[in-house]
Design an enzyme around this catalytic site. Structure first.
Site, PDB file in Angstrom:
ATOM      1  N   GLY A  44       0.836  -1.209   0.000  1.00 55.70           N
ATOM      2  CA  GLY A  44       0.000   0.000   0.000  1.00 55.70           C
ATOM      3  C   GLY A  44       0.858   1.241   0.000  1.00 55.70           C
ATOM      4  O   GLY A  44       1.860   1.309   0.698  1.00 55.70           O
ATOM      5  N   ASN A  64       6.651  -5.823   5.721  1.00 50.88           N
ATOM      6  CA  ASN A  64       7.373  -7.060   6.036  1.00 50.88           C
ATOM      7  C   ASN A  64       7.342  -8.061   4.879  1.00 50.88           C
ATOM      8  O   ASN A  64       8.291  -8.814   4.692  1.00 50.88           O
ATOM      9  CB  ASN A  64       6.851  -7.693   7.334  1.00 50.88           C
ATOM     10  CG  ASN A  64       5.415  -8.152   7.217  1.00 50.88           C
ATOM     11  OD1 ASN A  64       4.565  -7.402   6.743  1.00 50.88           O
ATOM     12  ND2 ASN A  64       5.135  -9.374   7.627  1.00 50.88           N
ATOM     13  N   ASP A  69       0.722   1.148   8.853  1.00 49.30           N
ATOM     14  CA  ASP A  69       0.289   0.365  10.020  1.00 49.30           C
ATOM     15  C   ASP A  69       1.285   0.420  11.167  1.00 49.30           C
ATOM     16  O   ASP A  69       0.939   0.107  12.299  1.00 49.30           O
ATOM     17  CB  ASP A  69       0.106  -1.104   9.615  1.00 49.30           C
ATOM     18  CG  ASP A  69      -1.049  -1.286   8.660  1.00 49.30           C
ATOM     19  OD1 ASP A  69      -2.002  -0.490   8.730  1.00 49.30           O
ATOM     20  OD2 ASP A  69      -1.002  -2.216   7.831  1.00 49.30           O
ATOM     21  N   MET A  95      -7.968   2.225   9.240  1.00 45.08           N
ATOM     22  CA  MET A  95      -7.177   1.117   8.693  1.00 45.08           C
ATOM     23  C   MET A  95      -6.333   0.451   9.780  1.00 45.08           C
ATOM     24  O   MET A  95      -5.897   1.093  10.733  1.00 45.08           O
ATOM     25  CB  MET A  95      -6.257   1.626   7.592  1.00 45.08           C
ATOM     26  CG  MET A  95      -6.938   1.697   6.233  1.00 45.08           C
ATOM     27  SD  MET A  95      -5.730   2.212   4.973  1.00 45.08           S
ATOM     28  CE  MET A  95      -6.684   1.954   3.478  1.00 45.08           C
ATOM     29  N   GLY A  96      -6.044  -0.810   9.600  1.00 49.04           N
ATOM     30  CA  GLY A  96      -5.232  -1.581  10.554  1.00 49.04           C
ATOM     31  C   GLY A  96      -5.831  -2.953  10.735  1.00 49.04           C
ATOM     32  O   GLY A  96      -6.830  -3.099  11.420  1.00 49.04           O
ATOM     33  N   ARG A  97      -5.220  -3.964  10.101  1.00 46.98           N
ATOM     34  CA  ARG A  97      -5.754  -5.319  10.206  1.00 46.98           C
ATOM     35  C   ARG A  97      -5.411  -5.932  11.547  1.00 46.98           C
ATOM     36  O   ARG A  97      -6.254  -6.497  12.235  1.00 46.98           O
ATOM     37  CB  ARG A  97      -5.132  -6.199   9.129  1.00 46.98           C
ATOM     38  CG  ARG A  97      -5.694  -5.977   7.772  1.00 46.98           C
ATOM     39  CD  ARG A  97      -4.764  -6.568   6.719  1.00 46.98           C
ATOM     40  NE  ARG A  97      -4.950  -5.889   5.456  1.00 46.98           N
ATOM     41  CZ  ARG A  97      -5.897  -6.210   4.576  1.00 46.98           C
ATOM     42  NH1 ARG A  97      -6.704  -7.199   4.823  1.00 46.98           N
ATOM     43  NH2 ARG A  97      -6.030  -5.535   3.468  1.00 46.98           N
ATOM     44  N   GLU A 128     -10.233  -1.578  11.561  1.00 43.35           N
ATOM     45  CA  GLU A 128     -10.966  -2.442  10.624  1.00 43.35           C
ATOM     46  C   GLU A 128     -10.828  -3.921  10.976  1.00 43.35           C
ATOM     47  O   GLU A 128     -11.713  -4.715  10.703  1.00 43.35           O
ATOM     48  CB  GLU A 128     -10.470  -2.194   9.193  1.00 43.35           C
ATOM     49  CG  GLU A 128      -8.981  -2.445   9.021  1.00 43.35           C
ATOM     50  CD  GLU A 128      -8.435  -2.099   7.631  1.00 43.35           C
ATOM     51  OE1 GLU A 128      -9.210  -1.706   6.751  1.00 43.35           O
ATOM     52  OE2 GLU A 128      -7.206  -2.225   7.453  1.00 43.35           O
ATOM     53  N   LEU A 135      -8.271   7.322   1.862  1.00 43.72           N
ATOM     54  CA  LEU A 135      -7.842   8.692   2.140  1.00 43.72           C
ATOM     55  C   LEU A 135      -6.697   8.719   3.148  1.00 43.72           C
ATOM     56  O   LEU A 135      -5.856   9.603   3.124  1.00 43.72           O
ATOM     57  CB  LEU A 135      -9.004   9.516   2.711  1.00 43.72           C
ATOM     58  CG  LEU A 135     -10.208   9.755   1.802  1.00 43.72           C
ATOM     59  CD1 LEU A 135     -11.240  10.595   2.524  1.00 43.72           C
ATOM     60  CD2 LEU A 135      -9.790  10.425   0.515  1.00 43.72           C
ATOM     61  N   GLN A 136      -6.690   7.738   4.038  1.00 46.45           N
ATOM     62  CA  GLN A 136      -5.709   7.717   5.122  1.00 46.45           C
ATOM     63  C   GLN A 136      -4.270   7.579   4.642  1.00 46.45           C
ATOM     64  O   GLN A 136      -3.348   7.941   5.350  1.00 46.45           O
ATOM     65  CB  GLN A 136      -5.990   6.539   6.073  1.00 46.45           C
ATOM     66  CG  GLN A 136      -7.272   6.696   6.822  1.00 46.45           C
ATOM     67  CD  GLN A 136      -7.758   5.385   7.411  1.00 46.45           C
ATOM     68  OE1 GLN A 136      -7.462   5.064   8.541  1.00 46.45           O
ATOM     69  NE2 GLN A 136      -8.491   4.611   6.638  1.00 46.45           N
TER      70      GLN A 136
END
Lengths: 412, 412
Positions: free
Chosen positions: B18, B113, B143, B185-187, B242, B305-306
């Site tokens: 990303g 990573n 992230d 965002m952030g899995r 998220e 947008l982030q």
């Protein structure tokens, strides 16, 4: 404007409807102008618009120090609190009674056409009762859908946010190509969605397709449009208004998804949900998923960020919002008049405006839409005339650049 | 670093994963440093990362003029194009063959990573074959989930975007009170969601609740948390990652909604859909709709947008990203080494960092998470320790102000 001695009395100012990045400029512009006047005995800020006027929830704007007011002017959202309440005739009467109780002779209400209507009703009530009230509407919308005025304070900053969002998203999409659908605020007027194009400078910059509520949205045509762009450049960015409808006038959101919330003005709740974006993304996947392998389709709904994002503001918009507030007070003090402040764009090569008075009734009744000249013939983009209209309202956009990208000859 | 004469040969640089607002700073930092070196004969920019390395799609970064490079550095997203492709062992071998064909001796790969892992595999392949390759990973994620490094270039700017978004949304919510849920965002790592608090300065500033993937998300507790805030102050802003999961590790999004897309790394597609926000909003409506009349619940998903919003960027982040790129080249030219550039925060009252080398394997294998010390005991907010950690990475935030609001005494 005749220089008549203004009536002595209190002033009430309020903010209504969705907040913007510059609605506090209008508040502070008006407050500072009022503070200069000896005719205005008290300056009451109504908390949450008509709600505060009904419950006599006022704050004293003479007791704010200048530093705070200046900082508040730069702060997004409605510092007095806002309201979405539609007032009944009984409530208007109750507000008018409170105005009499506090000897309110000046009334300034910052908002959209619903807000202008409230000011209009109160003004008519005062006229009927022979009570001198100078009621002014100060325009504010991010939708830019008010009558008479060339454009609305609040629009330029929201348009800047949207334009920059598409600039960034276009760069993102160049990097990881796919189909990207962005849902922009705007129930009936497509001005804000149209602003998505304002950052386009290079060939094939997105958005590549723009759909506004002023044109019937045809799902098959939409999918074909996306297909045409995607097959040509391998990616596609779509800007779409939340309020798009089909030819029969049914909202696309309702046609394919479920949503039921209605606010007190009878408006269906569109923002604060990602449903339309997901609906459109699924339509594209269904329509093109067979044709293209590994089709990457994403949707974002910009939501509330569009109206209150701090640090992304149009300087022109800030200034005009401040002037609109100030002008309303000057007009009200000048003559026993009521009205709404409208911005008139002057001719000439350099962007310049003047502020004029228009009757409350001329703003309260209807809203306006993107003129035909601003929408392309295919109904899937805007025209250069729109860009010429909107760019001065937004001011400078960030500079972005691509690599020249001289290809290295492959080794055999 | 020993001053060994560096091997002569070409360099390949690529970007992966990303995009961010500063990944081009790393690219340009590295490119400018390479252009100074006589050992580096050619500077190949691989288009779309490993995809370009496989298909020999290179551009010549010596042919870019300085002005363009400087403008590109300031431009969000990945100027070389990015890729989400996970490379197979066969593809790694094909890339390595291409490296030999072009006499590539220096390899710089900017990303997270997965990107470090690709660099690691290629590097091991070179070692096995006794081919001198100096492979470096340059860290990039929004992230902030890379091992070893204090923080990742890209995080500070995304964190700034998120912090400002919550500042604006909090002002919006003060104006029109209700319950507002924002999906960030952030899995797996909650750093970006945690950044939602960085603009809090006044009592009761939002977000009032923060949920990160590091803590199991319990729906009943969530609704009770919202209830507690809402009953106290009449509004509530929620920041949620998220990727939140329940105690059994099932994603909340899947538990209550349907989503099926998986990318080539096996990651489920979370961004680009508003579904989680709608799920959570509905849970609140179901849980509290009976208790509170006219409960206004909205959800926004910040989406792409982030990561690429132009004009909202951390200056510290820009500088560090540039330095990370430059440092990788310096390290590679200094010795026959490989590695990843890590940022080490120095002690002392003023924020300062240095750049160190860490083995590729130390970054490639795992990701990191918000430390326990950054999450409050109730698991619904972050701690002061987090703010102390993150604020210097974000830099200055816009100033916002509220009115003092001296109440006017009601007239009886």
């Amino acid at each position: 404007m005749a220089n008549v001695t203004p009536i002595k009395g209190a002033a009430v100012i309020g903010q209504s409807g969705g907040p913007t990045c510059v609605i506090n400029q209008s508040l502070v512009g008006a407050a500072l102008e009022m503070r200069k006047s000896k005719a205005i005995t008290e300056i009451y800020g109504a908390l949450h618009g008509v709600a505060g006027m009904l419950s006599e929830n006022f704050i004293d704007l003479r007791k704010e120090d200048l530093k705070t007011l200046k900082a508040v002017a730069e702060t997004p959202s409605s510092a007095l609190g806002s309201v979405r309440k539609k007032v009944s005739p009984e409530e208007c009467r109750a507000i008018f009674k409170n105005f009499q109780k506090y000897n309110v002779r000046y009334f300034f209400y910052i908002g959209g056409n619903d807000t202008a209507e409230t000011a209009h009703i109160l003004n008519e009530m005062a006229k009927e009762e022979g009570y001198e009230l100078r009621a002014f509407h100060i325009p504010k919308t991010i939708d830019n859908d008010l009558m008479v005025t060339d454009h609305c304070p609040g629009y330029g900053s929201a348009a800047k946010f949207v334009a920059q969002a598409f600039m960034g998203d276009d760069l993102d999409n160049r990097s990881l190509p796919g189909i990207k659908i962005n849902v922009v605020m705007g129930r009936h007027a497509g001005f804000l969605t149209a602003a998505s194009v304002l950052g386009r400078t290079k060939k094939d910059d997105g958005p590549h397709l723009v759909y506004v509520p002023e044109r019937a949205f045809d799902v098959d045509k939409f999918v074909a449009d996306v297909d045409a762009v995607y097959s040509r450049i391998g990616r596609c960015i779509v800007a779409v208004s939340e309020g798009i409808c089909d030819a029969a006038g049914e909202m696309i959101l309702h046609k394919f998804a479920k949503s039921s919330e209605v606010d007190s003005h009878g408006n269906i709740q569109l923002s604060g949900t990602g449903a339309l974006g997901d609906v459109l993304a699924n339509l594209v996947k269904q329509g093109l998923g067979q044709k293209y392998q590994k089709l990457r389709v994403r949707a974002d709904t910009f939501g509330y960020l569009q109206r209150c994002y701090p640090g992304v503001v149009s300087k022109v918009d800030q200034k005009e919002a401040f002037e609109a507030g100030r002008t309303a007070v000057r007009m009200a003090l000048g003559e026993d008049v009521d009205g709404s402040v409208a911005i008139k764009r002057l001719g000439g090569s350099k962007y310049a405006v003047k502020y004029v008075r228009t009757p409350l009734s001329s703003v309260a009744k209807e809203t306006t839409h993107l003129p035909d000249a601003f929408i392309n013939a295919a109904g899937n983009d805007v025209t250069k005339a729109f860009v010429k209209y909107a760019l001065p309202l937004v001011g400078e956009l960030p500079k972005v650049a691509l690599l020249k990208g001289v290809k290295v000859k492959k080794k055999s």
